[in-house]
Design a protein around this motif. Sequence first.
Motif, PDB file in Angstrom:
ATOM      1  N   ASN A  21      26.011  15.986 -14.167  1.00  0.00           N
ATOM      2  CA  ASN A  21      25.947  16.673 -12.988  1.00  0.00           C
ATOM      3  C   ASN A  21      26.634  15.809 -11.950  1.00  0.00           C
ATOM      4  O   ASN A  21      27.239  16.231 -11.080  1.00  0.00           O
ATOM      5  N   ARG A  22      26.886  14.299 -12.125  1.00  0.00           N
ATOM      6  CA  ARG A  22      27.536  13.576 -11.092  1.00  0.00           C
ATOM      7  C   ARG A  22      29.035  13.756 -11.306  1.00  0.00           C
ATOM      8  O   ARG A  22      29.834  13.886 -10.296  1.00  0.00           O
ATOM      9  N   PHE A  23      29.428  14.181 -12.602  1.00  0.00           N
ATOM     10  CA  PHE A  23      30.856  14.505 -12.730  1.00  0.00           C
ATOM     11  C   PHE A  23      31.359  15.794 -12.768  1.00  0.00           C
ATOM     12  O   PHE A  23      32.325  15.908 -13.111  1.00  0.00           O
ATOM     13  N   GLY A  24      30.334  16.963 -12.551  1.00  0.00           N
ATOM     14  CA  GLY A  24      30.552  18.161 -12.636  1.00  0.00           C
ATOM     15  C   GLY A  24      31.103  18.648 -13.852  1.00  0.00           C
ATOM     16  O   GLY A  24      31.737  19.829 -14.008  1.00  0.00           O
ATOM     17  N   VAL A  25      30.592  18.352 -14.870  1.00  0.00           N
ATOM     18  CA  VAL A  25      30.851  18.856 -16.314  1.00  0.00           C
ATOM     19  C   VAL A  25      30.237  20.230 -16.482  1.00  0.00           C
ATOM     20  O   VAL A  25      29.100  20.283 -16.070  1.00  0.00           O
ATOM     21  N   GLU A  26      31.027  21.192 -17.124  1.00  0.00           N
ATOM     22  CA  GLU A  26      30.280  22.396 -17.056  1.00  0.00           C
ATOM     23  C   GLU A  26      29.015  22.598 -17.871  1.00  0.00           C
ATOM     24  O   GLU A  26      28.942  21.629 -18.912  1.00  0.00           O
ATOM     25  N   HIS A  27      28.083  23.284 -17.673  1.00  0.00           N
ATOM     26  CA  HIS A  27      26.926  23.492 -18.196  1.00  0.00           C
ATOM     27  C   HIS A  27      26.545  23.704 -19.782  1.00  0.00           C
ATOM     28  O   HIS A  27      25.798  23.207 -20.403  1.00  0.00           O
ATOM     29  N   GLU A  28      27.823  24.624 -20.012  1.00  0.00           N
ATOM     30  CA  GLU A  28      27.831  25.029 -21.459  1.00  0.00           C
ATOM     31  C   GLU A  28      27.890  23.993 -22.361  1.00  0.00           C
ATOM     32  O   GLU A  28      27.243  23.726 -23.325  1.00  0.00           O
ATOM     33  N   THR A  29      28.844  23.006 -21.895  1.00  0.00           N
ATOM     34  CA  THR A  29      29.133  21.623 -22.724  1.00  0.00           C
ATOM     35  C   THR A  29      27.844  20.711 -22.930  1.00  0.00           C
ATOM     36  O   THR A  29      27.539  20.111 -23.920  1.00  0.00           O
ATOM     37  N   TYR A  33      25.938  19.491 -26.300  1.00  0.00           N
ATOM     38  CA  TYR A  33      25.552  18.197 -26.692  1.00  0.00           C
ATOM     39  C   TYR A  33      23.959  17.940 -26.749  1.00  0.00           C
ATOM     40  O   TYR A  33      23.394  16.982 -27.586  1.00  0.00           O
ATOM     41  N   GLN A  34      23.277  18.508 -25.826  1.00  0.00           N
ATOM     42  CA  GLN A  34      21.690  18.382 -25.928  1.00  0.00           C
ATOM     43  C   GLN A  34      21.189  18.854 -27.191  1.00  0.00           C
ATOM     44  O   GLN A  34      20.357  18.454 -27.824  1.00  0.00           O
ATOM     45  N   SER A  35      21.967  19.885 -27.887  1.00  0.00           N
ATOM     46  CA  SER A  35      21.546  20.713 -28.835  1.00  0.00           C
ATOM     47  C   SER A  35      21.747  19.676 -30.104  1.00  0.00           C
ATOM     48  O   SER A  35      20.901  19.575 -31.321  1.00  0.00           O
TER      49      SER A  35
END
Length: 112
Positions: A21-29, A33-35
């Motif tokens: 969220n801080r660095f604006g990384v896209e949600h799909e990525t 990683y969470q999975s």
Amino acid sequence: MPHLINVYSQKLIDLLDDTCNRFGVEHETLVYYQSLIQCVRALASQDIVSFMNDVELTEEWLFERLRIDEEKKFRDPEDAYLEVRRQESEREEKGLPPRIQFLEESQPDEQS
């Protein structure tokens, strides 16, 4: 131990979420990683729980044997005879034929 794996996996996911969220990384990525983290967490927890299940089964058997051995120390050898007498009384109450005959119940002419 599995509890700590779950706690720290969740902390890692939260940290990853904050960083993305801080660095604006896209949600799909982020979801990918969470999975990955959740998959590793689940596999590790499953292996640990499976191993612990085997340990618990062994300990259950061991402590059951110890419990039985200790209970035997408290039992009166006559308890077995009293239990058989109780079971035979229950059979008689149900109208079932006796499976054994106690010596004191034998006919006087049979004892001669």
